[in-house]
Design an enzyme around this catalytic site. Structure first.
Site, PDB file in Angstrom:
ATOM      1  N   HIS A   1      -2.879   5.328  -1.885  1.00 48.30           N
ATOM      2  CA  HIS A   1      -1.955   4.225  -1.594  1.00 48.30           C
ATOM      3  C   HIS A   1      -2.387   2.986  -2.377  1.00 48.30           C
ATOM      4  O   HIS A   1      -3.152   2.159  -1.886  1.00 48.30           O
ATOM      5  CB  HIS A   1      -1.952   3.929  -0.093  1.00 48.30           C
ATOM      6  CG  HIS A   1      -0.887   2.968   0.342  1.00 48.30           C
ATOM      7  ND1 HIS A   1       0.122   3.318   1.225  1.00 48.30           N
ATOM      8  CD2 HIS A   1      -0.664   1.677   0.025  1.00 48.30           C
ATOM      9  CE1 HIS A   1       0.905   2.266   1.432  1.00 48.30           C
ATOM     10  NE2 HIS A   1       0.442   1.255   0.713  1.00 48.30           N
TER      11      HIS A   1
ATOM     12  N   HIS B   1      -1.727   2.783   7.628  1.00 45.41           N
ATOM     13  CA  HIS B   1      -1.994   1.475   8.254  1.00 45.41           C
ATOM     14  C   HIS B   1      -2.237   1.625   9.758  1.00 45.41           C
ATOM     15  O   HIS B   1      -1.970   0.687  10.531  1.00 45.41           O
ATOM     16  CB  HIS B   1      -0.833   0.488   8.034  1.00 45.41           C
ATOM     17  CG  HIS B   1      -0.373   0.360   6.622  1.00 45.41           C
ATOM     18  ND1 HIS B   1      -1.226   0.456   5.550  1.00 45.41           N
ATOM     19  CD2 HIS B   1       0.877   0.136   6.099  1.00 45.41           C
ATOM     20  CE1 HIS B   1      -0.530   0.283   4.429  1.00 45.41           C
ATOM     21  NE2 HIS B   1       0.733   0.112   4.733  1.00 45.41           N
TER      22      HIS B   1
ATOM     23  N   SER C   1       0.427  -7.009  -1.161  1.00 46.09           N
ATOM     24  CA  SER C   1       0.271  -8.273  -0.454  1.00 46.09           C
ATOM     25  C   SER C   1      -0.089  -7.993   0.999  1.00 46.09           C
ATOM     26  O   SER C   1       0.280  -6.965   1.559  1.00 46.09           O
ATOM     27  CB  SER C   1       1.571  -9.084  -0.514  1.00 46.09           C
ATOM     28  OG  SER C   1       2.628  -8.376   0.102  1.00 46.09           O
TER      29      SER C   1
ATOM     30  N   ASP D   1      -4.540   0.415   0.060  1.00 46.91           N
ATOM     31  CA  ASP D   1      -3.416  -0.528  -0.043  1.00 46.91           C
ATOM     32  C   ASP D   1      -3.713  -1.601  -1.090  1.00 46.91           C
ATOM     33  O   ASP D   1      -3.266  -2.743  -1.002  1.00 46.91           O
ATOM     34  CB  ASP D   1      -3.101  -1.172   1.301  1.00 46.91           C
ATOM     35  CG  ASP D   1      -1.685  -1.747   1.376  1.00 46.91           C
ATOM     36  OD1 ASP D   1      -0.873  -1.479   0.469  1.00 46.91           O
ATOM     37  OD2 ASP D   1      -1.396  -2.483   2.337  1.00 46.91           O
TER      38      ASP D   1
ATOM     39  N   TYR E   1      10.148   0.581   0.707  1.00 46.72           N
ATOM     40  CA  TYR E   1      10.373   0.448   2.150  1.00 46.72           C
ATOM     41  C   TYR E   1      11.759   0.925   2.579  1.00 46.72           C
ATOM     42  O   TYR E   1      11.948   1.489   3.640  1.00 46.72           O
ATOM     43  CB  TYR E   1      10.258  -1.035   2.549  1.00 46.72           C
ATOM     44  CG  TYR E   1       8.882  -1.558   2.850  1.00 46.72           C
ATOM     45  CD1 TYR E   1       7.736  -0.923   2.408  1.00 46.72           C
ATOM     46  CD2 TYR E   1       8.736  -2.743   3.577  1.00 46.72           C
ATOM     47  CE1 TYR E   1       6.480  -1.430   2.679  1.00 46.72           C
ATOM     48  CE2 TYR E   1       7.485  -3.266   3.847  1.00 46.72           C
ATOM     49  CZ  TYR E   1       6.350  -2.598   3.397  1.00 46.72           C
ATOM     50  OH  TYR E   1       5.116  -3.117   3.674  1.00 46.72           O
TER      51      TYR E   1
ATOM     52  N   GLY F   1       4.387  -6.918  -3.200  1.00 44.79           N
ATOM     53  CA  GLY F   1       4.533  -8.182  -2.485  1.00 44.79           C
ATOM     54  C   GLY F   1       5.777  -8.948  -2.822  1.00 44.79           C
ATOM     55  O   GLY F   1       6.758  -8.422  -3.340  1.00 44.79           O
TER      56      GLY F   1
ATOM     57  N   HIS G   1       4.787   3.835   5.810  1.00 42.80           N
ATOM     58  CA  HIS G   1       4.205   2.541   6.175  1.00 42.80           C
ATOM     59  C   HIS G   1       4.563   2.279   7.634  1.00 42.80           C
ATOM     60  O   HIS G   1       5.736   2.305   8.008  1.00 42.80           O
ATOM     61  CB  HIS G   1       4.802   1.451   5.272  1.00 42.80           C
ATOM     62  CG  HIS G   1       4.658   0.059   5.814  1.00 42.80           C
ATOM     63  ND1 HIS G   1       3.751  -0.847   5.313  1.00 42.80           N
ATOM     64  CD2 HIS G   1       5.331  -0.599   6.802  1.00 42.80           C
ATOM     65  CE1 HIS G   1       3.869  -1.988   5.957  1.00 42.80           C
ATOM     66  NE2 HIS G   1       4.809  -1.871   6.878  1.00 42.80           N
TER      67      HIS G   1
ATOM     68  N   THR H   1       7.496  -3.566  -0.039  1.00 44.63           N
ATOM     69  CA  THR H   1       8.616  -4.360   0.455  1.00 44.63           C
ATOM     70  C   THR H   1       9.663  -4.587  -0.618  1.00 44.63           C
ATOM     71  O   THR H   1      10.865  -4.522  -0.358  1.00 44.63           O
ATOM     72  CB  THR H   1       8.115  -5.744   0.938  1.00 44.63           C
ATOM     73  OG1 THR H   1       6.946  -5.583   1.710  1.00 44.63           O
ATOM     74  CG2 THR H   1       9.178  -6.439   1.760  1.00 44.63           C
TER      75      THR H   1
END
Length: 444
Positions: free
Chosen positions: A64, A227, A292, A288, A133, A71, A198, A102
């Site tokens: 990942h 996460h 961001s 990750d 996402y 970000g 995610h 994102t």
């Protein structure tokens, strides 16, 4: 014949402990490994390194990484930068998987693919997930299944956001369809075909995943939620999922600091998962990196912004060993062997004859000393010795670190050149031929 490298007297964890071994590398592969390797007769040039007193581990696999940047929460100036080769290798990582996050608008899957190909050329092994996402998600060829089948580097779909205010709030049906696309694409292409999820801070946590598994026959091996150490409640859901035999991914870049008082330190999360009876083979960890790390208050206002570091992957592995008492082979397997199995990377994650020559050597305090990727030494005595194409600031016109940058006219600023690599497949003329040509022939 390709350069041979002989590593002598390394204490090998494959990640299973094998004792002190000599290891011969050549052609990007581990050619031999014995207690003592002896050679007779004429041999090609060989680089010999004494690893007495050092541990030898498989090169780390990070599944990942926002390798092309990520970000944007908070505005365009929060777009995070691309990752550099030396950041990867000095962290002990030799294989990485790129993701979008994102931002699936100003960031694209084609951009991610291009970055992955560039890093591969520079010396490490790379793969990517198609998607971002959003649902419907971002693809190269029109569908995730087609991407996995037709694009060599695409091994799954991700990172698809669930339980997050920034997600598209996919329905159970939509998530099941994406998982089916990933699974069937993987079956047809002989790839992992995983759906990398995610998971955000919403109170729904892993509810939608549990429901999809309850209502369909999709195997748990398709899903990799990540996460899971974001907060204690989510980790409890992760423990439950792991106890069911699902893969659970801890994020090394999510750990408590002055802005984050909620997350569970990754090494402690690993200890909790193991203590709860989750089998080590179901646990993985990723960084990750270069994503961001926004912190929002209860009103949804951005109060802090960080950026993930790939160096945290080994830092938290070391802490799991030293501070949490996790056996070396278990902790190292979480960032090597188990990741390779999840992603079906058959030549990765182990130290053994016939495996890719991806190795990391540390001292007895687990500090990274040497790193080899596909047989090439990338890090020596803790310092990078191979750099990405544009990592040298002098090569970037106008960079603050470049020569003659302040108060002087620099006629070279827009015309700095890099000599063609002798291994470059392009039909680039040699120096003598270039001198015979007009300069105009080689202008932009």
């Amino acid at each position: 014949m390709a350069q041979l490298t002989l590593i002598r007297n390394a204490n090998v964890y494959a990640p299973k402990p094998l004792g002190v071994k000599d290891i011969l590398l050549g052609g990007g592969t581990i050619l031999a490994m014995e207690d003592k390797l002896e050679f007779h007769g004429a041999l090609p040039k060989m680089d010999v390194q004494d690893a007495q007193g050092m541990y030898c581990f498989p090169g780390l696999i990070d599944q990942h990484v926002h390798m092309a940047g990520g970000g944007g929460e908070g505005g365009f100036h929060y777009r995070t930068p691309e990752i550099s080769l030396s950041h990867i290798t000095t962290a002990g990582v030799t294989t990485l998987v790129g993701v979008l996050g994102t931002d699936g608008v100003t960031r694209s899957t084609s951009e991610l693919l291009a970055k992955a190909r560039g890093l591969e050329f520079e010396g490490v092994s790379t793969y990517i997930y198609c998607g971002a996402y959003q649902v419907p998600t971002r693809t190269l060829t029109g569908t995730p299944r087609s991407d996995i089948i037709h694009v060599d580097k695409v091994i799954g779909v991700g990172e698809i956001a669930i339980s997050d205010t920034r997600s598209s709030h996919p329905s159970e049906r939509e998530l099941a369809e994406l998982a089916s696309e990933a699974r069937v694409g993987g079956l047809l292409a002989g790839k992992a075909g995983v759906l990398h999820l995610h998971v955000g801070d919403d109170d729904t946590r892993l509810d939608i995943l549990f429901e999809v598994l309850r209502k369909t026959e999709l195997p748990k091996s398709v899903f990799t939620p990540t996460h899971l150490n974001r907060n204690p409640d989510l980790l409890e859901d992760g423990i439950r999922y792991g106890q069911m035999g699902g893969y659970v991914d801890v994020t090394s870049g999510i750990r408590p600091d002055k802005h984050d008082h909620i997350s569970v330190k990754p090494s402690k999360a690993i200890r909790k998962l193991l203590d709860a009876g989750v089998k080590p083979g179901c646990i993985t960890m990723s960084s990750d990196s270069n994503g961001s790390s926004p912190i929002f208050d209860d009103a949804g206002k951005l109060v802090a912004m960080g950026i993930g570091s790939i160096a945290t992957l080994w830092e938290e592995t070391r802490d799991a060993i030293v501070e949490e008492g996790v056996p070396i082979e278990v902790a190292v397997g979480i960032v090597t062997r188990h990741v390779a199995r999840v992603l079906k990377l058959g030549k990765k994650g182990l130290v053994g004859v016939g495996m890719d020559a991806d190795l990391m050597l540390t001292d007895e305090e687990y500090r990274i000393r040497h790193v080899f990727a596909k047989g090439q030494q990338m890090v020596e005595n803790g310092k990078p010795i191979v750099f990405g194409t544009f990592e040298n600031a002098d090569r970037v016109p106008g960079a603050p670190e470049s020569r003659d940058h302040a108060g002087h006219k620099n006629t070279e600023r827009g015309r700095q050149m890099i000599s063609a690599d002798e291994d470059d497949p392009d039909d680039f003329p040699d120096a003598e031929e270039r001198q015979r040509k007009s300069r105009r022939d080689y202008c932009c």
